[in-house]
Motif scaffolding. Structure first.
Motif, PDB file in Angstrom:
ATOM      1  N   SER A 538       0.504   0.643  14.136  1.00  0.00           N
ATOM      2  CA  SER A 538       1.229  -0.531  14.624  1.00  0.00           C
ATOM      3  C   SER A 538       2.153  -1.088  13.540  1.00  0.00           C
ATOM      4  CB  SER A 538       0.241  -1.607  15.085  1.00  0.00           C
ATOM      5  OG  SER A 538      -0.414  -2.217  13.974  1.00  0.00           O
ATOM      6  N   LEU A 539       1.710  -0.982  12.275  1.00  0.00           N
ATOM      7  CA  LEU A 539       2.574  -1.410  11.177  1.00  0.00           C
ATOM      8  C   LEU A 539       3.742  -0.440  11.005  1.00  0.00           C
ATOM      9  CD1 LEU A 539      -0.136  -2.429   8.543  1.00  0.00           C
ATOM     10  CD2 LEU A 539       1.105  -3.920  10.119  1.00  0.00           C
ATOM     11  N   GLY A 540       3.498   0.838  11.281  1.00  0.00           N
ATOM     12  CA  GLY A 540       4.550   1.843  11.152  1.00  0.00           C
ATOM     13  C   GLY A 540       5.622   1.724  12.222  1.00  0.00           C
ATOM     14  N   THR A 541       5.269   1.209  13.392  1.00  0.00           N
ATOM     15  CA  THR A 541       6.253   1.085  14.479  1.00  0.00           C
ATOM     16  C   THR A 541       7.157  -0.128  14.300  1.00  0.00           C
ATOM     17  OG1 THR A 541       4.600  -0.110  15.792  1.00  0.00           O
ATOM     18  CG2 THR A 541       4.808   2.263  16.172  1.00  0.00           C
ATOM     19  N   ASP A 542       6.813  -1.004  13.382  1.00  0.00           N
ATOM     20  CA  ASP A 542       7.641  -2.182  13.115  1.00  0.00           C
ATOM     21  C   ASP A 542       8.686  -1.809  12.071  1.00  0.00           C
ATOM     22  OD1 ASP A 542       8.670  -4.634  12.064  1.00  0.00           O
ATOM     23  OD2 ASP A 542       6.940  -5.683  12.887  1.00  0.00           O
ATOM     24  N   PRO A 543       9.971  -1.716  12.444  1.00  0.00           N
ATOM     25  CA  PRO A 543      10.998  -1.228  11.508  1.00  0.00           C
ATOM     26  C   PRO A 543      11.177  -2.121  10.280  1.00  0.00           C
ATOM     27  CG  PRO A 543      11.991  -2.102  13.515  1.00  0.00           C
ATOM     28  CD  PRO A 543      10.527  -2.059  13.765  1.00  0.00           C
ATOM     29  N   LEU A 544      10.857  -3.405  10.401  1.00  0.00           N
ATOM     30  CA  LEU A 544      10.988  -4.306   9.254  1.00  0.00           C
ATOM     31  C   LEU A 544       9.807  -4.182   8.303  1.00  0.00           C
ATOM     32  CD1 LEU A 544      12.354  -7.516  11.027  1.00  0.00           C
ATOM     33  CD2 LEU A 544      13.632  -5.836   9.703  1.00  0.00           C
ATOM     34  N   LEU A 545       8.634  -3.965   8.879  1.00  0.00           N
ATOM     35  CA  LEU A 545       7.418  -3.902   8.054  1.00  0.00           C
ATOM     36  C   LEU A 545       7.219  -2.547   7.389  1.00  0.00           C
ATOM     37  CD1 LEU A 545       4.534  -5.728   9.971  1.00  0.00           C
ATOM     38  CD2 LEU A 545       5.634  -6.406   7.857  1.00  0.00           C
ATOM     39  N   ALA A 546       7.552  -1.473   8.104  1.00  0.00           N
ATOM     40  CA  ALA A 546       7.194  -0.130   7.658  1.00  0.00           C
ATOM     41  C   ALA A 546       7.600   0.171   6.210  1.00  0.00           C
ATOM     42  CB  ALA A 546       7.772   0.918   8.610  1.00  0.00           C
ATOM     43  N   PRO A 547       8.868  -0.092   5.796  1.00  0.00           N
ATOM     44  CA  PRO A 547       9.224   0.215   4.405  1.00  0.00           C
ATOM     45  C   PRO A 547       8.394  -0.574   3.404  1.00  0.00           C
ATOM     46  CG  PRO A 547      11.189  -0.231   5.739  1.00  0.00           C
ATOM     47  CD  PRO A 547      10.007  -0.627   6.549  1.00  0.00           C
ATOM     48  N   GLN A 548       8.136  -1.843   3.720  1.00  0.00           N
ATOM     49  CA  GLN A 548       7.336  -2.676   2.820  1.00  0.00           C
ATOM     50  C   GLN A 548       5.903  -2.157   2.739  1.00  0.00           C
ATOM     51  OE1 GLN A 548       7.959  -7.009   3.538  1.00  0.00           O
ATOM     52  NE2 GLN A 548       9.369  -6.317   5.120  1.00  0.00           N
ATOM     53  N   VAL A 549       5.364  -1.749   3.890  1.00  0.00           N
ATOM     54  CA  VAL A 549       3.997  -1.213   3.919  1.00  0.00           C
ATOM     55  C   VAL A 549       3.899   0.025   3.027  1.00  0.00           C
ATOM     56  CG1 VAL A 549       2.233  -0.130   5.366  1.00  0.00           C
ATOM     57  CG2 VAL A 549       3.485  -2.118   6.213  1.00  0.00           C
ATOM     58  N   LEU A 550       4.852   0.925   3.159  1.00  0.00           N
ATOM     59  CA  LEU A 550       4.833   2.160   2.369  1.00  0.00           C
ATOM     60  C   LEU A 550       4.934   1.855   0.877  1.00  0.00           C
ATOM     61  CD1 LEU A 550       7.052   4.495   4.574  1.00  0.00           C
ATOM     62  CD2 LEU A 550       4.578   4.638   4.225  1.00  0.00           C
ATOM     63  N   LYS A 551       5.752   0.880   0.505  1.00  0.00           N
ATOM     64  CA  LYS A 551       5.881   0.522  -0.915  1.00  0.00           C
ATOM     65  C   LYS A 551       4.561  -0.014  -1.473  1.00  0.00           C
ATOM     66  CE  LYS A 551      10.842  -0.495  -0.753  1.00  0.00           C
ATOM     67  NZ  LYS A 551      11.876  -1.564  -0.780  1.00  0.00           N
ATOM     68  N   VAL A 552       3.886  -0.851  -0.682  1.00  0.00           N
ATOM     69  CA  VAL A 552       2.598  -1.397  -1.136  1.00  0.00           C
ATOM     70  C   VAL A 552       1.562  -0.281  -1.263  1.00  0.00           C
ATOM     71  CG1 VAL A 552       0.688  -2.946  -0.559  1.00  0.00           C
ATOM     72  CG2 VAL A 552       3.047  -3.685  -0.168  1.00  0.00           C
ATOM     73  N   LEU A 553       1.554   0.633  -0.288  1.00  0.00           N
ATOM     74  CA  LEU A 553       0.586   1.741  -0.333  1.00  0.00           C
ATOM     75  C   LEU A 553       0.854   2.658  -1.528  1.00  0.00           C
ATOM     76  CD1 LEU A 553       0.381   2.624   3.473  1.00  0.00           C
ATOM     77  CD2 LEU A 553      -1.377   1.506   2.089  1.00  0.00           C
ATOM     78  N   ILE A 554       2.126   2.883  -1.818  1.00  0.00           N
ATOM     79  CA  ILE A 554       2.469   3.700  -2.986  1.00  0.00           C
ATOM     80  C   ILE A 554       1.895   3.072  -4.252  1.00  0.00           C
ATOM     81  CG2 ILE A 554       4.414   4.367  -4.472  1.00  0.00           C
ATOM     82  CD1 ILE A 554       6.033   4.779  -1.838  1.00  0.00           C
ATOM     83  N   GLU A 555       2.032   1.767  -4.376  1.00  0.00           N
ATOM     84  CA  GLU A 555       1.498   1.077  -5.560  1.00  0.00           C
ATOM     85  C   GLU A 555      -0.019   1.129  -5.596  1.00  0.00           C
ATOM     86  OE1 GLU A 555       3.065  -0.116  -8.240  1.00  0.00           O
ATOM     87  OE2 GLU A 555       4.778   0.872  -7.291  1.00  0.00           O
ATOM     88  N   ARG A 556      -0.658   1.079  -4.426  1.00  0.00           N
ATOM     89  CA  ARG A 556      -2.129   1.145  -4.375  1.00  0.00           C
ATOM     90  C   ARG A 556      -2.632   2.500  -4.880  1.00  0.00           C
ATOM     91  NH1 ARG A 556      -2.511  -3.511  -4.409  1.00  0.00           N
ATOM     92  NH2 ARG A 556      -3.347  -4.916  -2.833  1.00  0.00           N
ATOM     93  N   ILE A 557      -1.854   3.555  -4.635  1.00  0.00           N
ATOM     94  CA  ILE A 557      -2.248   4.877  -5.128  1.00  0.00           C
ATOM     95  C   ILE A 557      -1.983   4.980  -6.623  1.00  0.00           C
ATOM     96  CG2 ILE A 557      -1.838   7.359  -4.966  1.00  0.00           C
ATOM     97  CD1 ILE A 557      -1.055   6.912  -2.033  1.00  0.00           C
ATOM     98  N   LYS A 558      -0.845   4.426  -7.052  1.00  0.00           N
ATOM     99  CA  LYS A 558      -0.509   4.482  -8.476  1.00  0.00           C
ATOM    100  C   LYS A 558      -1.488   3.672  -9.313  1.00  0.00           C
ATOM    101  CE  LYS A 558       4.539   5.041  -8.278  1.00  0.00           C
ATOM    102  NZ  LYS A 558       5.814   4.341  -8.555  1.00  0.00           N
ATOM    103  N   THR A 559      -1.742   2.447  -8.874  1.00  0.00           N
ATOM    104  CA  THR A 559      -2.610   1.533  -9.636  1.00  0.00           C
ATOM    105  C   THR A 559      -3.625   0.903  -8.700  1.00  0.00           C
ATOM    106  OG1 THR A 559      -0.956  -0.216  -9.299  1.00  0.00           O
ATOM    107  CG2 THR A 559      -0.888   0.982 -11.395  1.00  0.00           C
ATOM    108  N   PRO A 560      -4.742   1.592  -8.430  1.00  0.00           N
ATOM    109  CA  PRO A 560      -5.770   1.055  -7.523  1.00  0.00           C
ATOM    110  C   PRO A 560      -6.319  -0.261  -8.055  1.00  0.00           C
ATOM    111  CG  PRO A 560      -6.197   3.346  -8.094  1.00  0.00           C
ATOM    112  CD  PRO A 560      -5.135   2.876  -9.002  1.00  0.00           C
ATOM    113  N   THR A 561      -6.630  -1.176  -7.123  1.00  0.00           N
ATOM    114  CA  THR A 561      -7.181  -2.473  -7.537  1.00  0.00           C
ATOM    115  C   THR A 561      -8.653  -2.382  -7.853  1.00  0.00           C
ATOM    116  OG1 THR A 561      -7.572  -3.013  -5.205  1.00  0.00           O
ATOM    117  CG2 THR A 561      -5.511  -3.775  -6.193  1.00  0.00           C
ATOM    118  N   SER A 562      -9.361  -1.434  -7.196  1.00  0.00           N
ATOM    119  CA  SER A 562     -10.803  -1.309  -7.435  1.00  0.00           C
ATOM    120  C   SER A 562     -11.050  -0.447  -8.659  1.00  0.00           C
ATOM    121  CB  SER A 562     -11.493  -0.687  -6.217  1.00  0.00           C
ATOM    122  OG  SER A 562     -10.969   0.580  -5.970  1.00  0.00           O
TER     123      SER A 562
END
Length: 1020
Positions: A538-562
């Motif tokens: 549902s986040l991917g189908t939102d054209p405004l949210l999708a790029p932001q979501v992917l950027k946040v996920l990329i950072e989560r892989i680079k620098t995990p919070t846990s």
């Protein structure tokens, strides 16, 4: 336990426990032993009784066949039990064995053995029951009295199964209720009553009217008791008993509680309201049709000005609304009345009332689209009152006027007009909505979506969207709880339009607090279930949210919070488990990218996406799935295994494949599948080859950018072996691309590869060497410039004794480099290289032999001037080897040997022989190795007899070759040498040694070698 009189109680308890443990496997033997010491008319030992008690607790159904024998023995000794010390364990046995019989009754149909009649059990327990109730109930010892209370509960519930004994049970109810006034643990009194009420309710046994009223009064008094309100365990039992009474005699119980509400006592009224609230919440079939009576009873207390009573009434209203009863006119009137009263006297209420507004709006709002017009208008009145209560803290402005207009709009029968009016009403309410109560609102509104009519459920969804959209900015702290409520309800809300409300709600929250939404979703366990997948998509189908979501996920892989995701040490004990957060983020990328409608978003983020996903593939290589995270819904629906199912590396590859599909085209993906790239990439043994294939395909598409190259360059020196393997393989293949030369990063990559050629990991060394050799393809004009650098590195790696793959890669790279140099002088490297290569002519590895011959042939073309004599000497030392390997067991080696022999023949310095060799070794003629050998031997015997000694001595060393073909050829060649030479002139020939060696070959494991050796000996 029974024979040692001096034994301590601790020792006896231990012995008793041991017997109970033994009974798990040897029940009949243990029970037989106990029955031997439970004799009629003889008083048993305390610990025999205690063991019987424990045995029945542990194995109740196994005791049933021994029930009659045990009760008979105990009945015969009951008159002998005179002291308190024995009464307590005696009652313990009665309690536990009666409980076992009750359990047996409940499992009657599943009992595998011949069934025993209920009447028989009741008759056996009756004498013991009579004795206890007539002789022991006057006992003053509190511990004994407590044991009696516990025993009576199970015995009374057992005796109820026989109609003839029911009056005897009812006779003891007053004594049992009287114990509430005694100094005993009243929880056991309540528990005994519960057992009695459970059986009477299950078998429709009506309690005598007087007894019913007495039980109701006693239970109600206990609930009102200030001391008992502190004992949660007893409170729960008391409430359960009331519910049992509601099932057996609903009208009588409601009438009793109605009478209590008329008493002008705050504690009594609050207790009665709480009990009616519990009855409504239990949704019993017997009381479901009597809600009108319950509402009527509650109305009698609504004029009470006590804040506690009003709060209890408010809780009742909340529960009533939750049960979906607002359609009932009387209930609707009452709800409206409660809110009007609260509006008038808000000052008398604590902030509790204020804290309930979120839930109340969530419960009421859906009924703005109810099928009954009067219900819709009452809901507006109720919400208006709620806003007035809220208005004590905020300024309502024109809200009341707007709601009044909307109240009229709700009189329309048109469904669409109703939805519009309801939505406008939601916007009005949103201006005064307490955002800190968002979770309560969502919980209530989702419950309505499940239980209300279709139109009300739709209204619920509309209100949820509007409140989240208008007030979501202030709900940051509530985001995890809101998402949790939505997720928990998803398995039960399946209808398409309603489910759409749920996924849209998550997107709306994402627009307000994207990082909080993503953080909450990343806490879901792996592998993702369909509901979590749907939320990510549902986040991917939102054209405004999708790029932001992917950027946040990329950072989560680079620098995990846990902390678990940041593990880099190779010595971590849990390194075999993939880090949960980066892996979940990777799976989320797959879902978001798969749901994207446009490719542009992925194309713009491709360098970052490719890098982090390749990083994940590398890190998860060979790892197992992380341990599952527990969630409330999972606890309810599924018990997880120790490790989640799935393959972390494969999940990461699937995410990369989805990204490539969106960023490139289907043809590229098909190519990767046809070349089995993903399969190679996933396997730790072939991962490096998979990386090379992947890069090769991507090179053709032109999607590998400088940004990607710069991101991967630091990996080459990573402490992680996996990352070094992945990055070195990446650059090994990338060295074939002119992009490195154009972007002026060639030098730094070459030096990195040279460093990695010394790595501890053999695959890293192999890839580094391949990369150095691939300079020939990516920047051929640079080979001459880096000639010395390349040759030194590649000759050094030829000596790698730990990995034949590294050696093979070095030979290939050297061949490429020398070919590119086109015969240019390579300095002193020529001598080192020639010496090193000859070592591999007889190597066990077919590939190494073939490559060595190829490289030796290339050196023949580079042996100019300074090195010509040196190389000629090397050829003369190798020509027997070349001659023998023309019949190498490997066809490839044989073919390369032939070509090399042809190139090296001129260096032998035998001009007349040169013509013969050219004729035999030319590709235009079919090679006959035996004729070639005979021609060489004839020539040497006639013109170069001095060369025969070395030729012969080299030949017989191959009698010990590991290949049977070479041993056979060597033996045959030795015979040919002798055949074409005068042995009188061969003073260097040790015939005895030759004969012995040939005799040894006659016993060779290979029949071919045996045959050749025999033939040569015969000819000699």
């Amino acid at each position: 336990m029974r024979e040692t009189q001096e034994a301590t109680n601790e020792l006896k308890v231990a012995a008793s426990n041991t017997l109970v443990a033994l009974a798990r496997c040897y029940f009949n033997e243990v029970m037989y032993e106990l029955q031997c010491h439970l004799k009629p008319l003889k008083l048993s030992d305390v610990f025999t009784l205690i063991t019987l008690d424990n045995l029945s607790s542990a194995y109740p159904l196994k005791c049933i066949p021994f029930e009659g024998m045990t009760l008979y023995s105990m009945s015969s000794m009951r008159m002998l039990v005179g002291e308190s010390r024995l009464r307590q364990p005696f009652c313990g046995v009665l309690e536990k064995w009666s409980r076992a019989v009750n359990l047996y009754f409940r499992n009657w149909e599943r009992w595998p053995f011949p069934k025993m009649g209920k009447s028989q059990f009741c008759d056996e327990i009756l004498p013991l029951y009579r004795h206890v109730t007539s002789k022991w109930t006057t006992c003053e010892d509190l511990e004994v009295k407590q044991a009696i209370i516990k025993a009576l509960g199970t015995m009374m519930s057992l005796l109820l199964h026989k109609e003839d004994h029911q009056d005897k049970v009812f006779e003891q109810i007053p004594w049992l209720l009287e114990q509430y006034k005694e100094d005993v643990n009243v929880f056991h009194v309540t528990k005994s009553l519960r057992q009695l009420l459970e059986v009477s309710g299950e078998y429709k046994i009506l309690l005598p009217e007087g007894k019913f009223q007495a039980i109701c009064s006693a239970l109600h008094d206990q609930i009102c008791s200030p001391t008992q309100q502190l004992i949660m365990e007893n409170q729960m039992e008391l409430c359960y008993c009331i519910l049992l009474l509601a099932r057996s005699s609903p009208d009588d119980l409601i009438a009793f509680l109605h009478s209590q509400l008329k008493i002008e006592n705050e504690t009594v009224r609050v207790a009665s309201l709480n009990l009616l609230t519990a009855i409504i919440g239990a949704d019993l079939p017997e009381t479901r049709v009597r809600k009108f009576l319950i509402v009527k009873a509650v109305q009698s207390a609504l004029s009470d000005q006590s804040a506690k009573v009003r709060m209890a009434a408010l809780h009742f209203v909340l529960k009533l609304l939750s049960s979906g009863s607002v359609e009932n006119c009387a209930a609707g009137d009452m709800v409206a009345y409660v809110f009007r009263e609260f509006d008038v006297s808000t000052r008398n209420l604590p902030q509790e009332t204020f804290h309930q507004i979120g839930s109340l709006i969530g419960l009421l709002a859906p009924y703005t689209c109810d099928s009954v017009m009067t219900s819709r208008q009452r809901v507006v009145d109720c919400i208006n009152c709620l806003l007035n209560i809220q208005g004590q803290c905020t300024n309502l402005g024109s809200a009341e006027e707007e709601l009044s207009c909307l109240r009229e709009a709700l009189t329309t029968p048109d469904p669409e007009a109703l939805f519009q009016a309801s939505s406008k009403m939601a916007k009005v309410v949103s201006k005064y909505f307490p955002s800190e109560q968002a979770t309560d609102f969502i919980e209530a509104i989702l419950d309505r979506m499940l239980s209300a009519s279709p139109s009300c459920a739709t209204a619920a969804g509309l209100w949820m969207k509007i409140i989240l959209k208008e007030c979501g900015g202030a709900m940051l702290d509530e985001v995890p709880a809101i998402l949790s409520r939505i997720y928990i309800h998803m398995p039960t809300i399946k209808q398409g339009s309603l489910r759409q409300f749920l996924v849209e709600a998550v997107s709306i929250l994402g627009h307000h607090h994207l990082e909080a939404v993503i953080f909450s979703l990343l806490l879901k366990r792996l592998p993702m279930d369909s509901d979590t997948t749907e939320l990510w998509r549902s986040l991917g189908t939102d054209p405004l949210l999708a790029p932001q979501v992917l950027k946040v996920l990329i950072e989560r892989i680079k620098t995990p919070t846990s902390q678990e995701g940041s593990t880099t040490s190779e010595t971590e004990t849990d390194l075999h488990l993939a880090a949960a957060e980066p892996l979940t983020a990777t799976c989320a990328i797959f879902e978001v990218v798969s749901a994207l409608q446009l490719s542009k978003t992925v194309q713009e983020l491709f360098p970052e996406l490719f890098t982090v996903l390749l990083q994940q593939i590398s890190q998860t290589l060979g790892q197992k799935m992380p341990l599952p995270r527990m969630s409330s819904r999972r606890r309810l629906f599924r018990k997880g295994q120790q490790l989640c199912e799935g393959n972390p590396c494969r999940l990461s590859i699937e995410a990369l494949e989805a990204v490539l599909l969106k960023a490139t085209n289907e043809k590229l993906i098909r190519t990767l599948w046809m070349q089995k790239t993903w399969m190679l990439l996933e396997n730790p043994q072939t991962h490096h080859e998979g990386v090379c294939l992947l890069v090769r395909v991507l090179q053709r598409s032109g999607v590998i950018t400088v940004e990607i190259i710069q991101s991967l360059l630091p990996w080459v020196n990573s402490p992680s072996e996996n990352q070094r393997v992945t990055s070195t393989a990446f650059f090994a293949q990338l060295m074939t691309d002119p992009i490195l030369r154009e972007k002026k990063i060639l030098k730094s990559i070459l030096h990195s590869l040279e460093e990695r050629s010394r790595d501890n990991n053999s695959i890293v060394r192999q890839m580094a060497v391949r990369g150095l050799g691939n300079l020939v393809y990516g920047a051929p004009e640079k080979v001459k410039k880096y000639k010395k650098f390349l040759l030194e590195a590649l000759i050094r790696t030829l000596e790698d004794t730990f990995s034949s793959e590294v050696t093979a890669e070095s030979l290939k790279a050297l061949a490429n480099v020398l070919n590119e140099l086109k015969g240019k002088d390579i300095g002193s490297s020529f001598r080192d290289l020639t010496t090193q290569i000859r070592k591999y002519f007889d190597n066990e590895d077919n590939t190494l032999r073939a490559l060595a011959f190829v490289l030796f042939g290339i050196l023949a073309g580079s042996a100019k001037r300074k090195w010509k004599d040196y190389f000629a000497k090397q050829v003369r030392q190798s020509w027997v080897t070349l001659l023998l390997h023309l019949q190498d067991p490997s066809p490839e080696v044989s073919m390369e040997c032939r070509a090399t022999f042809h190139l090296c023949a001129p260096f032998l310095g035998l001009k007349r022989l040169q013509t013969i060799l050219n004729e035999h070794l030319s590709w235009r003629t079919k090679l006959n190795p035996e004729e070639l050998q005979m021609d060489i031997c004839r020539h040497l015997a006639k013109e170069k007899a001095e060369l025969l000694e070395n030729f012969y001595k080299t030949t017989i060393t191959y009698f010990c070759s590991s290949w049977e073909e070479i041993r056979a050829v060597a033996a045959k060649l030795a015979g040919i040498i002798l055949e074409h030479t005068d042995t009188k002139n061969m003073k260097w020939l040790d015939m005895e040694h030759l004969l012995t060696s040939l005799q040894v070959l006659q016993n060779d494991p290979s029949p071919i070698v045996q045959m050749v050796a025999t033939q040569v000996l015969r000819d000699i």
